[in-house]
Enzyme design. Sequence first.
Site, short mmCIF file in Angstrom:
data_model
loop_
_atom_site.label_atom_id
_atom_site.label_comp_id
_atom_site.label_asym_id
_atom_site.label_seq_id
_atom_site.Cartn_x
_atom_site.Cartn_y
_atom_site.Cartn_z
N ASP A 27 0.78 -1.24 0.00
CA ASP A 27 0.00 0.00 0.00
C ASP A 27 0.82 1.30 0.00
O ASP A 27 1.77 1.43 0.76
CB ASP A 27 -0.86 0.10 1.27
CG ASP A 27 -1.58 -1.16 1.62
OD1 ASP A 27 -1.49 -2.13 0.86
OD2 ASP A 27 -2.22 -1.18 2.68
N GLU A 209 -10.53 -2.47 4.55
CA GLU A 209 -9.18 -1.97 4.82
C GLU A 209 -9.02 -0.57 4.21
O GLU A 209 -9.79 -0.18 3.34
CB GLU A 209 -8.12 -2.88 4.19
CG GLU A 209 -8.15 -4.33 4.70
CD GLU A 209 -7.05 -5.20 4.10
OE1 GLU A 209 -6.50 -6.02 4.85
OE2 GLU A 209 -6.72 -5.08 2.92
C1 FRU Z 1 -3.86 -3.66 2.76
C2 FRU Z 1 -3.21 -4.09 4.06
C3 FRU Z 1 -3.58 -3.14 5.17
C4 FRU Z 1 -2.46 -3.31 6.14
C5 FRU Z 1 -1.26 -3.52 5.22
C6 FRU Z 1 -0.23 -4.47 5.75
O1 FRU Z 1 -3.20 -4.10 1.62
O2 FRU Z 1 -3.57 -5.42 4.36
O3 FRU Z 1 -4.86 -3.38 5.73
O4 FRU Z 1 -2.29 -2.23 6.98
O5 FRU Z 1 -1.79 -4.02 4.01
O6 FRU Z 1 0.90 -4.47 4.94
#
Ligand code: FRU
Length: 482
Positions: A27, A209
Amino acid sequence: VSSSSSTYNEPHRPQIHFSPEAHWMNDPNGMVFFNNQYHLFYQYYPDSTVWGPMHWGHATSKDLIHWQNLPIALYPDSLGYIFSGSAVVDINNTSGFGKNGKAPLVAIFTHHDPKGEKSGSNTFQNQSLAYSLDEGITWKKYDSNPVLKNPGIKDFRDPKVSWFEPDKKWIMTLATLNDITFYSSKDLKDWTKESEFGQKLGAHGGVWECPDLFPLTYNGQKIWVLIVNINPGGPNGGSATQYFTGNFDGHTFTPNQTNTKWLDYGPDEYAGITWSNTGSRKIFLGWMSNWQYANVVPTEKWRSATTVPRELGIEKVGQQFLVTSKPVSELSTLAAAPVAIKNIKARKFDVTAKAGKMEGPFRLELSADKLESYSITFSNKLDENVVVGFDKAANEYYIDRTRSGKVDFEKGFAKRHTAPRFSSRQSEKMTLIVDNASIELFADNGRSTMTAIFFPHEVYSNIQIKSTSNLNIKSLVLTKLK
Ligand code: FRU
């Protein structure tokens, strides 16, 4: 485009999209505009090309296109890995982290405690702060972390914080398992729960998320957009970005429509959120992959890239509010002299014969007065291809990567993906951004968006357009992006 682009020449390496020089990213995080620089932080694992203990990588840009890689901003610590979150410019120094009249940059992120997770506790994700007084280069974690403790919800993460001017307070939009919880704070440290949203609304094929909350203006009217990323359960499988439109009054989000809408229908835009501190301009950036196969895509030195930064708008189509996406205008800083072809009227048109080979990154803009089914095939001499098109009978766009090259690293990868067309206009305006290993489709003037990645054994350089009826293309403009 990266500052160290001499090392960015491997097969499948994105040329006009941000990717880390080496190792794993997911992300985009903490995007904030500050002192004429766009900051991009991102979920980063510097020791491997698969997901692992999360850090925040860091890069900056003056134009959203040319990126300079910087040292890692946040490292895991005794409270856990540094998961996704946001960053704000605390102009009024509400947090007290500022010094000598200098506004601090404050990062609000999730501390994910792997030991807690293993032990079966439900409280292993908590929200924490870090601040920087030197333009994001070095960060100090707040010594009373975490600032928002987990009340016993297994998935409790990805805080997106923004300033709510009418009440002079911060709002945190947080993903809490299968809904969103809003919190407020006067100082970024002490948080009060305001409300919950969404348990019975939208798509719920996976956990919620990486949310975002911001207003856009439609005909002088403020419409609030709530972005909720979801994994899995996307419209074409795996992870994807849905959104709601409505009103936010500082306490509660009230939707004005309850149907499920997707910001990008393709398989490869995820965890997308917007830059903070850009005024009324809203710039969106996603991770250009999908949790369904992100860890196994065939790149060796690094894994994943971001999408192109996109400017969001809002329109009403029939009774429906739609968020539109367009590549940011700054992309044109890369533009070479365009090749324009006018009035194409045929069932088949060999673009390459007319315009020459298009290797590497380029933009294709098509406009037509009459909407017909068409397909645009990008291929190499090994006969691998990606086909982008519109199917008039189904009223949908598609990207077909079934024969795109390396596809067998995951069984669901070789597929044709679709997106609905929303407007009833008879004209078409479409932009494609093509890089070595990705295509982004902004169709119907940005109302239908799709992103897909692919891994050909050789870059595509031939373009052919076909239709079942006579094509009636008013103009086709090809622009290399360097
Ligand atoms: C989304 C996610 C988030 C988390 C991060 C962990 O892709 O799963 O929810 O904070 O990636 O790397």
